[in-house]
Design a protein around this motif. Structure first.
Motif, PDB file in Angstrom:
ATOM      1  N   VAL A   1     -91.624 -69.630  -7.491  1.00 48.07           N
ATOM      2  CA  VAL A   1     -91.295 -69.138  -8.425  1.00 48.07           C
ATOM      3  C   VAL A   1     -90.042 -69.061  -9.181  1.00 48.07           C
ATOM      4  O   VAL A   1     -89.314 -69.923  -9.508  1.00 48.07           O
ATOM      5  N   ARG A   2     -89.228 -68.426  -8.650  1.00 50.37           N
ATOM      6  CA  ARG A   2     -87.675 -68.464  -8.629  1.00 50.37           C
ATOM      7  C   ARG A   2     -86.682 -69.953  -8.228  1.00 50.37           C
ATOM      8  O   ARG A   2     -86.008 -69.938  -9.405  1.00 50.37           O
ATOM      9  N   ALA A   3     -87.317 -70.249  -7.397  1.00 51.54           N
ATOM     10  CA  ALA A   3     -86.275 -71.366  -6.985  1.00 51.54           C
ATOM     11  C   ALA A   3     -86.937 -72.764  -8.046  1.00 51.54           C
ATOM     12  O   ALA A   3     -85.675 -73.231  -7.942  1.00 51.54           O
ATOM     13  N   VAL A   4     -87.989 -72.766  -8.481  1.00 45.92           N
ATOM     14  CA  VAL A   4     -88.651 -73.590  -9.510  1.00 45.92           C
ATOM     15  C   VAL A   4     -87.825 -73.727 -10.451  1.00 45.92           C
ATOM     16  O   VAL A   4     -86.424 -74.103 -11.567  1.00 45.92           O
ATOM     17  N   ALA A   5     -87.498 -71.872 -10.879  1.00 45.28           N
ATOM     18  CA  ALA A   5     -86.715 -71.641 -12.321  1.00 45.28           C
ATOM     19  C   ALA A   5     -85.097 -72.402 -11.688  1.00 45.28           C
ATOM     20  O   ALA A   5     -84.328 -72.639 -13.326  1.00 45.28           O
TER      21      ALA A   5
ATOM     22  N   PHE B   1     -89.746 -76.694 -18.968  1.00 46.97           N
ATOM     23  CA  PHE B   1     -90.329 -76.686 -17.875  1.00 46.97           C
ATOM     24  C   PHE B   1     -90.563 -75.328 -16.694  1.00 46.97           C
ATOM     25  O   PHE B   1     -91.861 -74.682 -16.844  1.00 46.97           O
ATOM     26  N   GLY B   2     -89.666 -74.781 -16.861  1.00 40.32           N
ATOM     27  CA  GLY B   2     -88.952 -73.864 -16.531  1.00 40.32           C
ATOM     28  C   GLY B   2     -89.414 -72.479 -17.030  1.00 40.32           C
ATOM     29  O   GLY B   2     -90.191 -72.020 -15.630  1.00 40.32           O
TER      30      GLY B   2
ATOM     31  N   THR C   1     -85.004 -70.351 -25.311  1.00 39.52           N
ATOM     32  CA  THR C   1     -85.523 -70.109 -23.773  1.00 39.52           C
ATOM     33  C   THR C   1     -85.434 -68.107 -23.960  1.00 39.52           C
ATOM     34  O   THR C   1     -86.447 -68.081 -22.648  1.00 39.52           O
ATOM     35  N   VAL C   2     -84.547 -68.242 -23.878  1.00 36.76           N
ATOM     36  CA  VAL C   2     -84.841 -66.254 -23.720  1.00 36.76           C
ATOM     37  C   VAL C   2     -86.043 -65.889 -24.655  1.00 36.76           C
ATOM     38  O   VAL C   2     -86.833 -64.869 -24.295  1.00 36.76           O
TER      39      VAL C   2
END
Length: 223
Positions: free
Chosen positions: A64-68, A82-83, A114-115
């Motif tokens: 999850v962290r890597a994708v984001a 998407f992230g 995003t925030v």
């Protein structure tokens, strides 16, 4: 290829050809020309996102962290959307260790688009599940970064009856004199959402608090 790398590879392969330069220009203009866009409208982004993830397993927290982070490393804003959606979908597999990564995403190329998702649907659920994280929110609302402060103000946005009203009102008072539009708007939005659950409490708080006109109007819209 690991799961995160597979997702990011698919993401670019699927999203990039779907771009529309004319739409991209108008989307960028809406965001004050701060960010580049591919030009993919929201509903199409969602359908393409499902295509990206088709047949893939659920991730662990590291994925999850890597994708984001991978989405944040790509230039166009749709990748961050998407992230955000991926984080929101899989926040349930994450621990408090995700919060430093979320902080990094919040302060990197920040804007409300995003925030606000990260605040209400990523940070908020983590704080609710792991109460010691309220100390992090206390630190963020007292800091100088407006986007971290906005996140702290909005992190209880979906809590309804589980809202810590004392903390919500305290945060609003701490930031009541802030001159930034996004902080004043966040105060009003947070109070307005809580007013669906406790309208009398919000009315009483607003009546006695030194809020800006913007915050006050937003807070009482639904009361």
């Amino acid at each position: 290829m690991d799961l995160a790398a597979t997702i990011l590879h698919r993401l670019v392969d699927v999203f990039a050809p779907a771009g529309d330069p004319a739409r991209a220009a108008s989307m960028s203009a809406y965001m004050r020309d701060q960010f580049p866009f591919l030009g993919i409208p929201g509903p199409r982004q969602k359908s393409l996102g499902r295509e990206v993830l088709a047949g893939l397993p659920a991730p662990d927290e590291a994925a999850v962290r890597a994708v984001a982070r991978g989405c944040w490393a790509l230039p166009e804003r749709e990748y961050r959307y998407f992230g955000c959606g991926y984080l929101r979908r899989y926040v349930k597999v994450c621990s408090p260790d995700l919060v430093p990564a979320a902080r990094e995403l919040i302060v990197t190329g920040p804007w409300w688009d995003t925030v606000d998702v990260l605040a209400a649907h990523v940070v908020g659920p983590l704080v609710l599940r792991y109460p010691p994280l309220v100390a992090t929110m206390d630190a963020w609302v007292a800091g100088e970064d407006i986007w971290l402060a906005r996140t702290a103000l909005l992190h209880q946005l979906t809590y309804k009856g589980r809202t810590d009203a004392a903390r919500l009102f305290d945060y609003c008072l701490r930031q009541a004199g802030h001159r930034d539009f996004f902080i004043r708007k966040a105060i009003g939005w947070a109070l307005r959402e809580y007013a669906w659950t406790e309208p009398a409490a919000v009315r009483e708080f607003v009546a006695g608090a030194p809020l800006s006109g913007l915050s006050r109007r937003e807070a009482l819209k639904n009361v």
